[in-house]
Motif scaffolding. Structure first.
Motif, PDB file in Angstrom:
ATOM      1  N   ASN A 150       0.854  -1.187   0.000  1.00 49.49           N
ATOM      2  CA  ASN A 150       0.000   0.000   0.000  1.00 49.49           C
ATOM      3  C   ASN A 150       0.892   1.241   0.000  1.00 49.49           C
ATOM      4  O   ASN A 150       2.078   1.174   0.319  1.00 49.49           O
ATOM      5  CB  ASN A 150      -0.895   0.042   1.252  1.00 49.49           C
ATOM      6  N   ARG A 151       0.305   2.384  -0.345  1.00 53.64           N
ATOM      7  CA  ARG A 151       1.039   3.639  -0.253  1.00 53.64           C
ATOM      8  C   ARG A 151       1.253   4.005   1.215  1.00 53.64           C
ATOM      9  O   ARG A 151       0.351   3.820   2.043  1.00 53.64           O
ATOM     10  CB  ARG A 151       0.269   4.763  -0.944  1.00 53.64           C
ATOM     11  N   PRO A 152       2.399   4.512   1.591  1.00 50.00           N
ATOM     12  CA  PRO A 152       2.629   4.924   2.982  1.00 50.00           C
ATOM     13  C   PRO A 152       1.582   5.920   3.451  1.00 50.00           C
ATOM     14  O   PRO A 152       1.264   6.888   2.754  1.00 50.00           O
ATOM     15  CB  PRO A 152       4.019   5.562   2.931  1.00 50.00           C
ATOM     16  N   GLY A 153       1.015   5.636   4.625  1.00 44.58           N
ATOM     17  CA  GLY A 153       0.025   6.517   5.220  1.00 44.58           C
ATOM     18  C   GLY A 153      -1.392   6.316   4.741  1.00 44.58           C
ATOM     19  O   GLY A 153      -2.318   6.948   5.263  1.00 44.58           O
ATOM     20  N   ALA A 154      -1.606   5.424   3.758  1.00 44.85           N
ATOM     21  CA  ALA A 154      -2.931   5.297   3.149  1.00 44.85           C
ATOM     22  C   ALA A 154      -3.826   4.295   3.846  1.00 44.85           C
ATOM     23  O   ALA A 154      -5.054   4.353   3.696  1.00 44.85           O
ATOM     24  CB  ALA A 154      -2.794   4.919   1.671  1.00 44.85           C
ATOM     25  N   SER A 155      -3.260   3.341   4.596  1.00 44.08           N
ATOM     26  CA  SER A 155      -4.075   2.292   5.198  1.00 44.08           C
ATOM     27  C   SER A 155      -3.330   1.685   6.378  1.00 44.08           C
ATOM     28  O   SER A 155      -2.136   1.914   6.568  1.00 44.08           O
ATOM     29  CB  SER A 155      -4.413   1.201   4.176  1.00 44.08           C
ATOM     30  N   PHE A 156      -4.061   0.905   7.165  1.00 41.75           N
ATOM     31  CA  PHE A 156      -3.483   0.176   8.289  1.00 41.75           C
ATOM     32  C   PHE A 156      -3.237  -1.262   7.858  1.00 41.75           C
ATOM     33  O   PHE A 156      -4.154  -1.939   7.386  1.00 41.75           O
ATOM     34  CB  PHE A 156      -4.428   0.214   9.491  1.00 41.75           C
ATOM     35  N   ASP A 286     -10.079   2.826   9.672  1.00 38.71           N
ATOM     36  CA  ASP A 286     -10.783   2.244  10.824  1.00 38.71           C
ATOM     37  C   ASP A 286     -10.681   0.725  10.792  1.00 38.71           C
ATOM     38  O   ASP A 286     -11.535   0.039  10.226  1.00 38.71           O
ATOM     39  CB  ASP A 286     -12.249   2.666  10.828  1.00 38.71           C
ATOM     40  N   PRO A 287      -9.645   0.169  11.444  1.00 35.57           N
ATOM     41  CA  PRO A 287      -9.517  -1.292  11.495  1.00 35.57           C
ATOM     42  C   PRO A 287     -10.333  -1.947  12.616  1.00 35.57           C
ATOM     43  O   PRO A 287     -10.199  -3.143  12.850  1.00 35.57           O
ATOM     44  CB  PRO A 287      -8.016  -1.483  11.728  1.00 35.57           C
ATOM     45  N   GLY A 288     -11.151  -1.157  13.322  1.00 29.53           N
ATOM     46  CA  GLY A 288     -11.942  -1.699  14.424  1.00 29.53           C
ATOM     47  C   GLY A 288     -11.383  -1.363  15.787  1.00 29.53           C
ATOM     48  O   GLY A 288     -11.918  -1.776  16.810  1.00 29.53           O
ATOM     49  N   VAL A 295       1.566   0.885  20.283  1.00 26.22           N
ATOM     50  CA  VAL A 295       0.473   0.378  21.113  1.00 26.22           C
ATOM     51  C   VAL A 295      -0.852   0.379  20.359  1.00 26.22           C
ATOM     52  O   VAL A 295      -1.136   1.286  19.575  1.00 26.22           O
ATOM     53  CB  VAL A 295       0.317   1.194  22.419  1.00 26.22           C
ATOM     54  N   ARG A 296      -1.647  -0.644  20.626  1.00 24.56           N
ATOM     55  CA  ARG A 296      -3.024  -0.675  20.151  1.00 24.56           C
ATOM     56  C   ARG A 296      -3.910  -0.028  21.208  1.00 24.56           C
ATOM     57  O   ARG A 296      -3.707  -0.221  22.405  1.00 24.56           O
ATOM     58  CB  ARG A 296      -3.467  -2.111  19.883  1.00 24.56           C
ATOM     59  N   ILE A 297      -4.897   0.734  20.757  1.00 21.46           N
ATOM     60  CA  ILE A 297      -5.740   1.512  21.659  1.00 21.46           C
ATOM     61  C   ILE A 297      -7.202   1.091  21.487  1.00 21.46           C
ATOM     62  O   ILE A 297      -7.706   1.009  20.366  1.00 21.46           O
ATOM     63  CB  ILE A 297      -5.614   3.017  21.368  1.00 21.46           C
ATOM     64  N   GLY A 298      -7.881   0.823  22.609  1.00 21.44           N
ATOM     65  CA  GLY A 298      -9.323   0.608  22.596  1.00 21.44           C
ATOM     66  C   GLY A 298      -9.788  -0.533  21.717  1.00 21.44           C
ATOM     67  O   GLY A 298     -10.737  -0.372  20.941  1.00 21.44           O
TER      68      GLY A 298
END
Length: 366
Positions: A150-156, A286-288, A295-298
């Motif tokens: 993917n392009r940098p910054g475009a997706s998780f 928004d991966p959920g 760190v993963r948050i929430g």
């Protein structure tokens, strides 16, 4: 029997199969241990078919049991790199190609440390280094030349490759091996005496077994890193390879909860920890769950109700997790060997949620 003990004992029984052979849960409130439960045995099976070990060979899990932390390693790698940012040796938003020339062309030139640590670099999730490249030097080059998906910054895209690159970046900036950086910058100042890469024989003897891997000529693993990519790089990669105890992991969690210092020992600046634990993802991604630096948050999948108040942390594939909830002055560590004897046997998300929710009294909001 407490509810927490009952939860971990249930995992020893499981449904169709046990979820793990050993588990240690440690809950700290306000920096003080309030709940500690140990269950099971360090090794229960001789192979992935479930052949039991001899009864006389069973060793109970203890507070001092060492676990393969798997991707919890990523938080230590992140802390090393953010320490270098604090020192002005690099910035979060400069291209990593300034240090790693293989990232100097096309879209790869745009990749920054912020991208690596927030899993938005565009690098792939995994490579099969142990099958596709014959020796360590070619594997390192494969990591450094991994094509973008993917392009940098475009997706998780949760990327172990990105964290292998991060570990190599730390080594390139400092000229030191990653194990030395983790030891000198985190473990030694915090007194984490049982945490590190490549356990020596004495520490390996205290380790919980992980997986049976005869296809790699490794047999039943105990004290040797489970992650195949890290193993193929010598067991010292930025994505996985650390071993440690619940007490050590909890003290590291306190470092993050208390803004970068514990008992007067400062590892990171408060503003750096604030940035680390701040959501780094654009609203359109928004991966959920949300994601900071490392760190993963929430994430309700494993944090349960604590996710709603912005708890953060990380899980490890072997069955480990560290959860920090500053709103409750709470650190929750759960270490298991859920891949013993096979990664196909269990999923412990339900156990993780149950432990998190046991630790979660209501927040007083005034």
């Amino acid at each position: 029997m407490s509810r927490l003990t009952a939860t971990l004992v249930d995992g020893l029984v499981g449904g169709h199969r046990p979820l793990y052979s050993a588990a240690v849960a440690l809950i700290q409130r306000g920096g003080h241990p309030t709940d500690l439960v140990t269950v099971g045995h360090l090794s229960r099976y001789a192979d992935a078919d479930g052949t039991p070990v001899a009864p006389e060979a069973l060793q109970p899990a203890l507070e001092s049991t060492i676990f393969d932390l798997a991707s919890v390693t990523k938080l230590f790698t992140t802390t090393v790199l953010l320490g270098l940012v604090d020192e002005g040796r690099m910035s979060l938003d400069e291209p990593i190609a300034d240090w790693l020339p293989t990232f100097g062309g096309d879209e790869r030139r745009r990749i920054t440390l912020r991208h690596l640590l927030s899993h938005t670099s565009g690098l792939p999730a995994l490579l099969q280094l142990w099958t596709d490249w014959p020796e360590p030097a070619s594997r390192v080059q494969a990591v450094l030349r991994a094509p973008l998906v993917n392009r940098p910054g475009a997706s998780f895209e949760y990327s172990c490759v990105g964290f292998m690159v991060a570990g190599l970046l730390a080594e390139r900036i400092t000229g030191q091996p990653l194990p030395d950086l983790v030891h000198e910058r985190i473990c030694r100042p915090l007194g984490l005496t049982d945490t590190g890469f490549l356990p020596d024989p004495a520490r390996a003897a205290r380790a919980a077994a992980t997986e049976h891997q005869p296809h790699l000529g490794r047999g039943m693993l105990r004290g040797s890193v489970h992650d195949e990519n890290s193993w193929s790089l010598g067991g010292t990669a930025g994505n996985a390879g650390l071993f440690g105890t619940a007490a050590d992991v909890a003290r590291f969690g306190e470092l993050l909860r208390q803004g970068g210092a514990v008992d007067g020992v400062r590892v990171l600046r408060p503003e750096t920890v604030a940035e680390m634990t701040r959501d780094q993802l654009p609203p359109a991604i928004d991966p959920g769950f949300r994601h900071g630096l490392g760190v993963r948050i929430g994430d309700p999948h494993w944090m349960g109700t604590l996710a709603a108040d912005g708890a953060f942390g990380h899980t490890g594939f072997t069955g480990t997790s560290l959860l920090v909830d500053p709103s409750r002055d709470l650190v929750v560590v759960l270490l298991t060997n859920r891949v013993h004897p096979s990664r196909e046997w269990s999923d412990i998300a339900e156990i993780r949620r149950a432990v998190a929710e046991f630790a979660a009294p209501p927040v007083c909001r005034g």
